[in-house]
Design a protein around this motif. Structure first.
Motif, mmCIF file in Angstrom:
data_model
loop_
_atom_site.group_PDB
_atom_site.id
_atom_site.type_symbol
_atom_site.label_atom_id
_atom_site.label_comp_id
_atom_site.label_asym_id
_atom_site.label_seq_id
_atom_site.Cartn_x
_atom_site.Cartn_y
_atom_site.Cartn_z
ATOM 1 N N ALA A 33 -69.658 93.962 -57.611
ATOM 2 C CA ALA A 33 -68.823 93.638 -58.612
ATOM 3 C C ALA A 33 -67.983 92.523 -58.105
ATOM 4 N N LEU A 34 -67.554 92.334 -56.594
ATOM 5 C CA LEU A 34 -66.841 91.293 -56.378
ATOM 6 C C LEU A 34 -67.754 90.017 -56.359
ATOM 7 N N ALA B 203 -55.158 98.915 -57.612
ATOM 8 C CA ALA B 203 -54.477 97.599 -57.670
ATOM 9 C C ALA B 203 -55.516 96.684 -56.752
ATOM 10 N N LEU B 204 -56.075 97.428 -55.667
ATOM 11 C CA LEU B 204 -56.837 96.550 -54.781
ATOM 12 C C LEU B 204 -58.210 96.345 -55.067
ATOM 13 N N THR B 205 -58.640 97.230 -56.130
ATOM 14 C CA THR B 205 -60.237 97.448 -56.355
ATOM 15 C C THR B 205 -60.511 97.205 -57.816
ATOM 16 N N VAL B 206 -60.652 98.183 -58.447
ATOM 17 C CA VAL B 206 -60.783 97.911 -60.216
ATOM 18 C C VAL B 206 -59.917 97.238 -60.665
ATOM 19 N N ALA C 200 -64.343 88.696 -49.835
ATOM 20 C CA ALA C 200 -65.725 88.808 -49.553
ATOM 21 C C ALA C 200 -66.031 88.375 -48.060
ATOM 22 N N ALA C 201 -65.196 87.668 -47.510
ATOM 23 C CA ALA C 201 -65.433 87.317 -45.859
ATOM 24 C C ALA C 201 -65.569 88.660 -45.302
ATOM 25 N N HIS C 202 -64.907 89.951 -45.713
ATOM 26 C CA HIS C 202 -64.840 91.011 -45.143
ATOM 27 C C HIS C 202 -66.356 91.901 -45.216
ATOM 28 N N ASP C 203 -67.298 91.382 -46.156
ATOM 29 C CA ASP C 203 -68.372 92.016 -46.255
ATOM 30 C C ASP C 203 -69.058 92.277 -45.196
#
Length: 173
Positions: A149-150, A34-37, A135-138
């Motif tokens: 992917a994001l 749910a959180l990824t793919v 993305a801010a957590h990359d």
């Protein structure tokens, strides 16, 4: 024991998630998906509950049941499962992107573009905000695949917003 079975996209999702997490219960897999793919690949949650057992019977996963308590089943990759995932990752995917967008389908069959655009803009702005927050957590470390992917998801949302923005100005169907 290993049995040859047909691996499906759900099989590869389970193998991939377990390669990232080490071990997981079916419930954990559902949460991870749910959180990824799950952000870009739709699959019934019931498949994430049944697929690990099928993969374990075929030798792709190990299955360990807790001796007490809730007696949850924990799954992890076997060498056979790791090899299957590696082989799948190495096969180039020449198929075009599959776009299954209900709004696009409605637009095709004559929905009012202006009205549809307004609702779609709200939806896609929300999704873009979610993606940008992730993305801010990359940190720039670790495996790049999830971040790439994001990035594609962010670009897709921006382009979709651009498309629907053009149609808010057109009040004709």
């Amino acid at each position: 024991m290993t049995d040859e079975i047909q691996l499906t996209p759900t099989s590869h999702i389970v193998l991939g998630l377990l390669s990232m997490s080490g071990q997981a219960t079916p419930y954990d897999l559902k949460q991870m998906a749910a959180l990824t793919v799950g952000q870009f690949w739709t699959l019934p949650h019931s498949q994430l509950y049944s697929e690990p057992a099928r993969l374990a019977r075929a030798g792709y996963l190990t299955e360990n049941q807790e001796p007490g308590g809730r007696r949850r089943k924990l799954y992890s990759l076997t060498d056979f499962g790791r090899a299957a995932l590696k082989e799948w990752l190495g096969v180039l995917t020449p198929e075009p992107y599959v776009l299954r967008d209900p709004a696009l389908l409605k637009l095709f069959f004559g929905a009012n573009a202006h009205d549809l655009a307004e609702s779609q803009l709200a939806t896609h702005h929300q999704k873009l905000s979610e993606y940008e927050a992730y993305a801010a957590h990359d940190t720039g470390t670790g495996p790049r695949g999830p971040w790439q992917a994001l990035d594609l998801g962010i670009r897709h949302e921006r382009e979709t917003i651009s498309f629907w923005s053009e149609h808010t100005h057109n009040k004709t169907p």
